[in-house]
Design a protein around this motif. Structure first.
Motif, PDB file in Angstrom:
ATOM      1  N   PHE A 157       3.965  13.344  31.818  1.00 21.11           N
ATOM      2  CA  PHE A 157       3.164  13.530  32.898  1.00 21.11           C
ATOM      3  C   PHE A 157       2.600  12.320  33.430  1.00 21.11           C
ATOM      4  CE2 PHE A 157      -0.982  14.498  34.729  1.00 21.11           C
ATOM      5  CZ  PHE A 157      -0.655  16.096  35.522  1.00 21.11           C
ATOM      6  N   ASN A 158       2.723  12.118  34.489  1.00 22.27           N
ATOM      7  CA  ASN A 158       2.470  10.651  35.302  1.00 22.27           C
ATOM      8  C   ASN A 158       2.193  10.864  36.836  1.00 22.27           C
ATOM      9  OD1 ASN A 158       2.375   8.004  35.871  1.00 22.27           O
ATOM     10  ND2 ASN A 158       4.404   7.239  34.994  1.00 22.27           N
ATOM     11  N   VAL A 208       6.267  17.723  32.585  1.00 25.16           N
ATOM     12  CA  VAL A 208       7.126  17.127  31.631  1.00 25.16           C
ATOM     13  C   VAL A 208       8.527  17.531  31.731  1.00 25.16           C
ATOM     14  CG1 VAL A 208       7.233  16.901  28.964  1.00 25.16           C
ATOM     15  CG2 VAL A 208       5.019  17.110  29.929  1.00 25.16           C
ATOM     16  N   ASN A 266      -1.880  18.280  32.298  1.00 31.61           N
ATOM     17  CA  ASN A 266      -0.742  17.542  31.510  1.00 31.61           C
ATOM     18  C   ASN A 266      -0.536  18.510  30.371  1.00 31.61           C
ATOM     19  OD1 ASN A 266       0.872  16.306  29.632  1.00 31.61           O
ATOM     20  ND2 ASN A 266      -0.625  14.627  29.415  1.00 31.61           N
TER      21      ASN A 266
END
Length: 448
Positions: A293-294, A311, A400
């Motif tokens: 997660f970014n 993800v 997330n």
């Protein structure tokens, strides 16, 4: 001068049939002597019979009785034998009946005999059919081995075939297995001789408290107690997991199989808390994370900074993808960017999304249960290789997936009134886990 004898002195001829007594006595003596002589002197046939008898034969009553021809007994009926034919790849019922020298009429008569006969249309390679056929070519009976424990017997009766289901009872044995993790849970368990089914179930049991992608570390250690089913000394399959313990980063997680009074089966910690959480920590097994997660990730296809709101789990094409929790399929289809996708609504607040699937296993509106297969890993849409893109939304906001599960509602627990029964039911398994860990000298920081 002639000699003459007076008539009264002349010899008289005896009357017919009459002889002097002395003549009769002489004749009788002669006949008796002749008869005795004939009886005492053996004839040719008698001599032949005598010489045919072995010289060492003892003429005891039992031996004498053997020489007498016994009356012929009625012929004994010979029991019909079964002819076994295994089901091979590409086989059909008609092909198997043909190999058994039976006609299509025989097959039709059997299939129309009962509803159980319809199960014959589901035959698979490795199963067996056995036939009992009379001398005139008539099918008298057939046995269908569904699996090693179950068979269906069809026997010809007066009005057609009767059906009997036969079930073998396997012997249940307990087995304890353990291993230290060097690379993955799957490889460690395989090296310990644990079947694939037990490995998957172990991951399922701990799937609510451990992410086997994020959390697993080298030198983690596990113990699992489970059943094995045997028939006539042969291992058939693995049964249920009875208890398991996983040591991760110095912490111990325990799970015990518990059957409540309603007959419901689930796995609980020793404190009575369900191992089944509202959502799985990861929706597939034994993979690696290729992208986390970014919000500022550089997109691998477009080479621009675009938020990565989920993800990415790298996995071989065809790896099963599970529903992270109970819910209803809100959307399922295909788009240019997402490829094959499935969105699942979990109550009012939660939604999970699964993108780039090779195939979908569910449709819009379907109800799904946690860990039910909803599709398979692929690379459809904007994807550089086989992987699953997984998203988690709370009230419409991306969260997330790796951390949100820790903020979810607590799982259900064993009812307070049932705790004594629960404790009593798991006591034996607790002792076994403790004893085995002590034998391995495991302290929770590494395998001994």
């Amino acid at each position: 001068m002639q000699n003459w004898i007076p008539k009264r002195h002349a010899m008289r001829k005896p009357p017919a049939g009459k002889f002097p007594r002395r003549h009769l006595a002489l004749a009788a003596s002669t006949l008796i002597a002749l008869g005795l002589t004939l009886l005492l002197l053996p004839g040719e046939n008698a001599e032949a019979k005598r010489t045919a008898i072995p010289l060492d034969l003892e003429l005891t009553p039992s031996r004498i009785s053997e020489s007498v021809s016994a009356p012929e007994e009625p012929p004994v009926a010979i029991e019909q034998s079964w002819k076994e034919i295994p089901v091979e790849n590409g086989d059909s019922l008609s092909a198997i009946f043909s190999r058994a020298n039976l006609t299509p009429q025989d097959l039709h008569e059997l299939l129309s005999s009962s509803s159980k006969a319809k199960e014959l249309n589901k035959i698979k390679p490795g199963q067996k059919l056995s036939f009992k056929i009379s001398d005139n070519g008539q099918l008298d009976a057939m046995s269908f081995q569904v699996d090693k424990l179950n068979s269906i017997i069809f026997e010809r009766g007066v009005t057609g075939f009767t059906t009997t289901k036969m079930t073998e009872t396997p012997e249940i044995r307990q087995r304890v297995a353990s291993a230290t993790i060097t690379s993955s849970l799957y490889r460690a368990a395989q090296d310990a001789g644990v079947s694939q089914g037990i490995i998957m179930e172990l991951a399922n049991i701990f799937g609510g408290v451990l992410d086997f992608v994020y959390d697993v570390r080298k030198d983690d250690f596990f113990i699992v107690i489970y059943e094995e089913l045997y028939l006539n000394g042969e291992l058939l399959s693995s049964g249920q997991i009875l208890a398991a313990q996983y040591f991760n980063r110095g912490k111990s997680f325990e799970a015990y199989r518990y059957i409540n009074k309603q007959g419901e089966v689930d796995y609980f910690s020793e404190a009575g808390e369900s191992m089944r959480k509202a959502f799985l920590r990861a929706p597939l097994d034994f993979t690696r994370i290729s992208s986390g997660f970014n919000p500022k990730r550089l997109h691998p296809v477009f080479k621009t900074v675009r938020p990565h709101r989920g993800v990415d789990y790298a996995a071989p094409r065809g790896t099963p993808v599970y529903a992270a929790g109970d819910g209803r399929v809100a959307a399922a289809g295909y788009s240019k960017a997402n490829g094959n996708y499935v969105f699942i609504k979990h109550g009012e607040a939660y939604m999970t999304k699964y993108l780039h699937l090779h195939k979908r296993a569910v449709s819009k509106g379907d109800r799904v249960r946690q860990r039910e297969t909803i599709g398979w890993v692929g690379s459809t849409g904007y994807a550089t290789g086989p992987h699953l893109h997984y998203e988690f939304l709370l009230n419409g906001v991306h969260r997330n997936p790796a951390t949100i599960v820790k903020q979810l509602p607590a799982p259900k627990k064993v009812a307070a009134g049932a705790m004594p029964e629960f404790k009593a039911q798991i006591a034996g398994m607790q002792l076994q886990l403790r004893t085995y860990a002590a034998q391995r000298n495991y302290t929770g920081t590494g395998a001994g």
